[in-house]
Design a protein around this motif. Sequence first.
Motif, PDB file in Angstrom:
ATOM      1  N   MET A   1       1.164  -0.612  -0.480  1.00 41.35           N
ATOM      2  CA  MET A   1      -0.685   0.020   0.477  1.00 41.35           C
ATOM      3  C   MET A   1       0.953   1.015  -0.084  1.00 41.35           C
ATOM      4  O   MET A   1       1.337   2.010  -0.605  1.00 41.35           O
ATOM      5  CB  MET A   1      -0.959  -0.002   0.952  1.00 41.35           C
ATOM      6  N   ASP A   2       2.484   1.595   0.358  1.00 41.54           N
ATOM      7  CA  ASP A   2       2.365   2.132   0.432  1.00 41.54           C
ATOM      8  C   ASP A   2       3.461   2.314  -0.333  1.00 41.54           C
ATOM      9  O   ASP A   2       4.141   3.845  -1.146  1.00 41.54           O
ATOM     10  CB  ASP A   2       3.684   2.330   1.811  1.00 41.54           C
ATOM     11  N   SER A   3       3.944   1.357  -1.157  1.00 40.78           N
ATOM     12  CA  SER A   3       4.182   1.762  -3.175  1.00 40.78           C
ATOM     13  C   SER A   3       3.128   2.179  -3.886  1.00 40.78           C
ATOM     14  O   SER A   3       3.476   2.954  -4.604  1.00 40.78           O
ATOM     15  CB  SER A   3       4.278   0.163  -3.569  1.00 40.78           C
ATOM     16  N   LEU A   4       1.821   1.966  -3.202  1.00 38.64           N
ATOM     17  CA  LEU A   4       0.496   1.821  -4.404  1.00 38.64           C
ATOM     18  C   LEU A   4       0.537   4.138  -3.884  1.00 38.64           C
ATOM     19  O   LEU A   4       0.307   4.707  -4.921  1.00 38.64           O
ATOM     20  CB  LEU A   4      -0.626   1.798  -4.063  1.00 38.64           C
ATOM     21  N   SER A   5       0.860   3.831  -2.811  1.00 38.28           N
ATOM     22  CA  SER A   5       0.389   5.855  -2.018  1.00 38.28           C
ATOM     23  C   SER A   5       1.482   6.253  -3.305  1.00 38.28           C
ATOM     24  O   SER A   5       1.416   7.993  -2.643  1.00 38.28           O
ATOM     25  CB  SER A   5       0.598   6.008  -1.065  1.00 38.28           C
ATOM     26  N   GLY A   6       2.687   6.291  -3.450  1.00 43.63           N
ATOM     27  CA  GLY A   6       3.372   6.711  -4.260  1.00 43.63           C
ATOM     28  C   GLY A   6       3.816   7.228  -5.840  1.00 43.63           C
ATOM     29  O   GLY A   6       4.105   7.380  -6.647  1.00 43.63           O
ATOM     30  N   SER A  36       8.292  12.576  -2.389  1.00 45.03           N
ATOM     31  CA  SER A  36       6.960  11.246  -3.413  1.00 45.03           C
ATOM     32  C   SER A  36       7.966  10.575  -4.263  1.00 45.03           C
ATOM     33  O   SER A  36       8.053   9.205  -4.288  1.00 45.03           O
ATOM     34  CB  SER A  36       5.799  11.538  -3.162  1.00 45.03           C
ATOM     35  N   VAL A  37       8.457  11.017  -4.800  1.00 46.71           N
ATOM     36  CA  VAL A  37       8.498  10.711  -6.713  1.00 46.71           C
ATOM     37  C   VAL A  37       9.876   9.819  -5.830  1.00 46.71           C
ATOM     38  O   VAL A  37      10.108   9.087  -6.203  1.00 46.71           O
ATOM     39  CB  VAL A  37       8.828  11.957  -7.089  1.00 46.71           C
ATOM     40  N   SER A  38      11.005  10.941  -5.001  1.00 48.51           N
ATOM     41  CA  SER A  38      12.152  10.448  -4.801  1.00 48.51           C
ATOM     42  C   SER A  38      11.897   9.418  -3.254  1.00 48.51           C
ATOM     43  O   SER A  38      13.236   8.123  -4.353  1.00 48.51           O
ATOM     44  CB  SER A  38      12.802  12.305  -3.822  1.00 48.51           C
ATOM     45  N   ARG A  39      10.783   9.449  -3.290  1.00 52.00           N
ATOM     46  CA  ARG A  39      11.206   7.812  -1.839  1.00 52.00           C
ATOM     47  C   ARG A  39      10.474   7.047  -3.312  1.00 52.00           C
ATOM     48  O   ARG A  39      11.603   5.318  -3.218  1.00 52.00           O
ATOM     49  CB  ARG A  39      10.121   7.983  -1.376  1.00 52.00           C
ATOM     50  N   LEU A  40      10.160   6.980  -3.917  1.00 51.02           N
ATOM     51  CA  LEU A  40       9.799   5.649  -4.950  1.00 51.02           C
ATOM     52  C   LEU A  40      10.945   5.229  -6.423  1.00 51.02           C
ATOM     53  O   LEU A  40      11.095   4.042  -6.092  1.00 51.02           O
ATOM     54  CB  LEU A  40       8.542   6.521  -6.288  1.00 51.02           C
ATOM     55  N   GLU A  41      11.787   6.335  -6.521  1.00 47.04           N
ATOM     56  CA  GLU A  41      12.645   6.231  -7.437  1.00 47.04           C
ATOM     57  C   GLU A  41      13.968   5.097  -6.369  1.00 47.04           C
ATOM     58  O   GLU A  41      14.742   4.401  -7.047  1.00 47.04           O
ATOM     59  CB  GLU A  41      13.688   7.012  -7.845  1.00 47.04           C
ATOM     60  N   GLY A  42      13.521   5.581  -5.257  1.00 45.17           N
ATOM     61  CA  GLY A  42      14.616   4.567  -4.164  1.00 45.17           C
ATOM     62  C   GLY A  42      14.344   3.397  -4.358  1.00 45.17           C
ATOM     63  O   GLY A  42      15.330   2.111  -4.049  1.00 45.17           O
ATOM     64  N   ARG A  43      12.487   3.232  -4.116  1.00 42.05           N
ATOM     65  CA  ARG A  43      12.763   1.469  -4.042  1.00 42.05           C
ATOM     66  C   ARG A  43      12.677   1.552  -4.934  1.00 42.05           C
ATOM     67  O   ARG A  43      13.496  -0.384  -4.911  1.00 42.05           O
ATOM     68  CB  ARG A  43      11.228   1.739  -3.881  1.00 42.05           C
ATOM     69  N   MET A  44      12.445   2.215  -6.551  1.00 41.95           N
ATOM     70  CA  MET A  44      13.257   0.987  -7.844  1.00 41.95           C
ATOM     71  C   MET A  44      14.440   0.642  -8.100  1.00 41.95           C
ATOM     72  O   MET A  44      14.616  -0.147  -9.282  1.00 41.95           O
ATOM     73  CB  MET A  44      11.886   1.625  -9.153  1.00 41.95           C
ATOM     74  N   GLY A  45      15.537   1.987  -7.651  1.00 46.64           N
ATOM     75  CA  GLY A  45      16.115   1.301  -7.811  1.00 46.64           C
ATOM     76  C   GLY A  45      17.029   2.287  -8.941  1.00 46.64           C
ATOM     77  O   GLY A  45      17.676   1.668  -9.574  1.00 46.64           O
ATOM     78  N   ILE A  46      15.672   3.443  -9.715  1.00 47.07           N
ATOM     79  CA  ILE A  46      16.109   3.701 -10.972  1.00 47.07           C
ATOM     80  C   ILE A  46      15.624   5.046 -10.897  1.00 47.07           C
ATOM     81  O   ILE A  46      14.188   5.418 -10.097  1.00 47.07           O
ATOM     82  CB  ILE A  46      15.991   2.373 -11.801  1.00 47.07           C
TER      83      ILE A  46
END
Length: 316
Positions: A1-6, A36-46
């Motif tokens: 759900m945290d991933s979806l929120s981003g 939020s975008v930066s956190r998403l990029e961090g999780r995705m690693g790209i």
Amino acid sequence: MDSLSGLEPFVFAAQFRSYVKAGKHLGITASAVAKSVSRLEGRMGIQLLNRTTRTIGLTEAGALFYERCRQALDDIRDAEAILHHSRTAPCGRLRVNVPHIVGQHLLMPLIADFVRRYPEIDLDIALEDRIVDLIDEDIDVVLRSGNLADSRLIARRIGDQHFITCASSSYLKENGCPLAPADIQNHRCLRYRYPNTGLLAPWVYAPPHEQPRLPETMIFNNSDAALRAAVDGLGLVHLPVYVAWDAIASGKLMPLLADYCLSIGSLWIIWPASRSLSPKVRAFADFIIEQLAAMPEAFMAFRDGYGKKTPSRSPF
């Protein structure tokens, strides 16, 4: 759900090419969108977005991810709407885009009845003549003439757009009445320019008069402005029958060359295929089609319908 929120901040930042605009759309700050975008990029690693001091854009990987995320969010919204619809009436914000003349003469007279029928739907209506991209601009439904080329869209045909050439009695008294399309070259013409292409709209007539020479006396980017100029006696105008009828019925304009005038394309109501199950979209589309079907005069040739009536009142 945290991933979806981003995903939403990323999707709207990519769509609007702006953290500020994305934040306004989501009701959060630009800084919150960026984080939020930066956190998403961090999780995705790209890296998903390219940032400059003035704008942002999608990386190659970001463009692929954006398309899938946008589709996923649309599906989630539709699923929520369907679930909600099982318990209550259609609701939520509905973004509608229509050309000026369609909005003024066909859509707006129906809006009060629509609001009374669906009070939980909040309308966001834009009247503009440019061709919009429903997907990229997050628009729910449009009314548009022309051909449907995008397979991501669903369209239902409303009717043909028949045109009629008109002029005021004062203009005709001073300049004479054209008896055939070829006579137009001797008259003042009030033309419409398409905003997207810059081309002038054609005046279409039956063979062998398909392309009469048309003077460019006055050019407008708004058909209602051309209508007003014609009522004021400034020249001939070529308009959809549903636009010209009120002025004809009141005697402000006289119909001309009715036996030669043809339709120019059809009017469609269009929405993204991804929102085909959205209750608010279906409610709006069904309502508009139902209401306009009850006004066949709007989509018939002047000589076939209007021409058989005494123009004493508007059919609308």
